[in-house]
Design a protein around this motif. Structure first.
Motif, PDB file in Angstrom:
ATOM      1  N   ASN A  65      14.445  60.974  47.556  1.00 31.18           N
ATOM      2  CA  ASN A  65      14.954  61.610  48.771  1.00 31.18           C
ATOM      3  C   ASN A  65      15.177  63.109  48.601  1.00 31.18           C
ATOM      4  O   ASN A  65      15.540  63.796  49.562  1.00 31.18           O
ATOM      5  CB  ASN A  65      16.271  60.933  49.184  1.00 31.18           C
ATOM      6  CG  ASN A  65      16.596  61.121  50.646  1.00 31.18           C
ATOM      7  OD1 ASN A  65      15.750  60.879  51.514  1.00 31.18           O
ATOM      8  ND2 ASN A  65      17.808  61.550  50.948  1.00 31.18           N
ATOM      9  N   PHE A 122      27.993  56.098  53.686  1.00 36.22           N
ATOM     10  CA  PHE A 122      26.589  55.752  53.458  1.00 36.22           C
ATOM     11  C   PHE A 122      26.255  54.398  54.071  1.00 36.22           C
ATOM     12  O   PHE A 122      25.230  54.240  54.749  1.00 36.22           O
ATOM     13  CB  PHE A 122      26.300  55.744  51.956  1.00 36.22           C
ATOM     14  CG  PHE A 122      24.835  55.642  51.618  1.00 36.22           C
ATOM     15  CD1 PHE A 122      24.052  56.775  51.548  1.00 36.22           C
ATOM     16  CD2 PHE A 122      24.246  54.408  51.394  1.00 36.22           C
ATOM     17  CE1 PHE A 122      22.695  56.683  51.245  1.00 36.22           C
ATOM     18  CE2 PHE A 122      22.895  54.306  51.095  1.00 36.22           C
ATOM     19  CZ  PHE A 122      22.117  55.459  51.017  1.00 36.22           C
ATOM     20  N   ASN A 142      26.261  54.409  57.887  1.00 35.73           N
ATOM     21  CA  ASN A 142      25.203  55.249  58.460  1.00 35.73           C
ATOM     22  C   ASN A 142      23.902  55.094  57.680  1.00 35.73           C
ATOM     23  O   ASN A 142      23.134  56.049  57.531  1.00 35.73           O
ATOM     24  CB  ASN A 142      25.658  56.705  58.469  1.00 35.73           C
ATOM     25  CG  ASN A 142      26.880  56.931  59.349  1.00 35.73           C
ATOM     26  OD1 ASN A 142      26.776  56.946  60.567  1.00 35.73           O
ATOM     27  ND2 ASN A 142      28.037  57.076  58.708  1.00 35.73           N
ATOM     28  N   SER A 170      20.589  56.279  59.248  1.00 38.53           N
ATOM     29  CA  SER A 170      20.499  57.734  59.314  1.00 38.53           C
ATOM     30  C   SER A 170      20.169  58.329  57.955  1.00 38.53           C
ATOM     31  O   SER A 170      19.317  59.220  57.838  1.00 38.53           O
ATOM     32  CB  SER A 170      21.812  58.309  59.849  1.00 38.53           C
ATOM     33  OG  SER A 170      21.789  59.725  59.839  1.00 38.53           O
ATOM     34  N   TYR A 171      20.831  57.831  56.896  1.00 39.63           N
ATOM     35  CA  TYR A 171      20.547  58.319  55.551  1.00 39.63           C
ATOM     36  C   TYR A 171      19.102  58.035  55.164  1.00 39.63           C
ATOM     37  O   TYR A 171      18.506  58.781  54.380  1.00 39.63           O
ATOM     38  CB  TYR A 171      21.499  57.689  54.534  1.00 39.63           C
ATOM     39  CG  TYR A 171      22.832  58.405  54.420  1.00 39.63           C
ATOM     40  CD1 TYR A 171      22.946  59.600  53.723  1.00 39.63           C
ATOM     41  CD2 TYR A 171      23.974  57.885  55.015  1.00 39.63           C
ATOM     42  CE1 TYR A 171      24.152  60.260  53.608  1.00 39.63           C
ATOM     43  CE2 TYR A 171      25.197  58.542  54.911  1.00 39.63           C
ATOM     44  CZ  TYR A 171      25.281  59.729  54.208  1.00 39.63           C
ATOM     45  OH  TYR A 171      26.492  60.387  54.102  1.00 39.63           O
ATOM     46  N   ARG A 182      23.357  59.414  43.826  1.00 41.48           N
ATOM     47  CA  ARG A 182      23.167  60.755  44.382  1.00 41.48           C
ATOM     48  C   ARG A 182      23.468  61.825  43.330  1.00 41.48           C
ATOM     49  O   ARG A 182      22.684  62.772  43.130  1.00 41.48           O
ATOM     50  CB  ARG A 182      24.066  60.951  45.600  1.00 41.48           C
ATOM     51  CG  ARG A 182      23.964  62.329  46.222  1.00 41.48           C
ATOM     52  CD  ARG A 182      24.925  62.514  47.385  1.00 41.48           C
ATOM     53  NE  ARG A 182      26.328  62.439  46.996  1.00 41.48           N
ATOM     54  CZ  ARG A 182      27.351  62.682  47.811  1.00 41.48           C
ATOM     55  NH1 ARG A 182      27.113  63.006  49.075  1.00 41.48           N
ATOM     56  NH2 ARG A 182      28.596  62.588  47.393  1.00 41.48           N
TER      57      ARG A 182
END
Length: 405
Positions: free
Chosen positions: A33, A81, A84, A87-88, A369
């Motif tokens: 990502n 996270f 949503n 969306s992520y 992340r």
């Protein structure tokens, strides 16, 4: 098993991730990502069924009730996270809408000393924006009349973003979307790690199927097997498999409202599972490291220890029937029960994502992340995870986290 091993499509990768369960999958997805990263990533997973992984044996719950602010922030990102997720994941319409079933965690203190810990913890949680509240025994009895609170001094609960979430859905989508973006997963096992002559860098990993794979960086995401993986690089880490037992049972007389994930002062915990069933967990008083493949169930533990505690705390659980039971492993950090991440102090391209001691699933979004950020950019661009770096082990500087289950 060797006939099922898969050879990688290349003999060189920018990053090799050892272990494809929740931590390896999270790191792989966040790497995929990152718009500044276009390197090749290989995820090596010895058992893609994940049947004995900590990921599959989890409670699949998250909480913000920690005593260290960074741990609270990590769970807050997990909540955002999960809620949503689509969306992520770039608005992918295939991705499900998820929510958190916020029945909360109920910590029960039966001594003034433990009550003082809850009082100190809530200051940290409130400062971070968590909605934790303290409850007297009378208040607990008022809101949750099924508890026996005769010995309880104080309780602590948070009903916002604290409870059950569908960890398997997030795990599945991390792997699915990562593959679609070019992350390569293979069923195989790293059996050796080769360093340069100076011992300062990993040069290659050797797979069980015989291939020698050159790599720019290696990420140890091998769960309870973390120490085994590190030893291949001549590195010792304080992580070992500890056995944790779980039961799902049906109550003859179900409770009339959701049961928070209740942490009894004994250490036994139990939560709502839905449809008149409940999930509980615990371990024996003697808690040694176990063999990596030891998942033998201790059937006496329920009758002699866990059930008597449950029936005392919640008298309606005197009449229950166990529906399923299993043993899983914590990746137990004996140093301070917190994550070990970041680079090694001497083998500069060997990275850790280990030792979560039972709260890995809820920490996986932030940990993946952060790991991707540091491996790509050499710094953290969201939460500063440096307190969890391996160097604290060398410096004998433990992170004190009082809210461990």
């Amino acid at each position: 098993m060797t006939d099922k091993l898969q050879a990688p499509s290349n003999n060189s990768y920018d990053i090799v991730i050892v272990g494809g369960a929740i931590m390896g999958a999270s790191a792989a997805w966040f790497l995929s990502n990152d718009k500044d990263f276009d390197g090749r990533v290989l995820v090596v997973e010895r058992d893609p069924s994940y049947k004995n992984s900590s990921t599959m044996h989890t409670n699949s719950c998250m909480r913000q009730q920690f005593s260290a602010e960074l741990n609270v922030r990590i769970s807050q990102f997990a909540a955002d996270f999960v809620k949503n997720l689509r969306s992520y994941m770039g608005g992918d319409e295939r991705v499900p809408d998820l929510s958190i079933r916020s029945f909360g965690y109920m910590y029960l203190a039966d001594t003034e000393a433990f009550a003082d810990v809850l009082r100190e913890n809530i200051k940290v949680q409130h400062a971070a924006g968590a909605a934790t509240k303290l409850m007297s025994a009378d208040e607990i009895k008022r809101d949750y009349p099924f508890y026996n609170v005769d010995d309880i001094v104080l309780g602590s609960i948070n009903l916002v973003d604290e409870g059950y979430w569908d960890g398997s859905a997030v795990f599945d989508w991390w792997r699915r979307q990562s593959r679609e973006r070019g992350i390569e997963y293979v069923q195989n096992e790293v059996v050796a790690i080769t360093k340069n002559a100076a011992g300062t860098r990993v040069e290659s990993v050797t797979l069980n199927s015989g291939e020698v794979i050159s790599c720019g960086k290696v990420l140890n995401a091998s769960g309870p097997r973390a120490a085994r993986t590190s030893r291949m690089a001549g590195i010792e880490i304080p992580v070992e498999p500890r056995k944790r037992y779980s039961w799902i049972f049906r109550a003859n007389k179900p409770l009339d409202r959701d049961l928070p994930l209740t942490i009894d002062p004994s250490g036994v915990h139990v939560r709502e599972n839905g449809g008149g069933t409940y999930q509980c967990g615990g371990h024996s008083d003697i808690d040694p490291a176990v063999d990596y493949d030891d998942f033998t169930m201790d059937f006496s533990l329920w009758e002699n220890h866990v059930w008597p505690i449950l029936a005392t705390r919640i008298p309606q659980f005197e009449a229950v029937k166990v529906q399923s039971e299993w043993a899983g492993h914590y990746a137990y950090n004996t140093f301070d029960h917190n994550a070990i991440m970041g680079p090694h102090t001497e083998v500069e391209n060997f990275f850790f994502l280990n030792g979560f001691s039972g709260h890995g699933l809820q920490q996986s979004p932030a940990m993946g992340r952060g790991t991707a950020e540091f491996m790509v950019h050499g710094e953290y661009r969201s939460l500063d995870m440096r307190p969890f770096h391996y160097e604290r082990i060398v410096a004998n500087r433990p992170i004190i986290e009082k809210a461990i289950i």
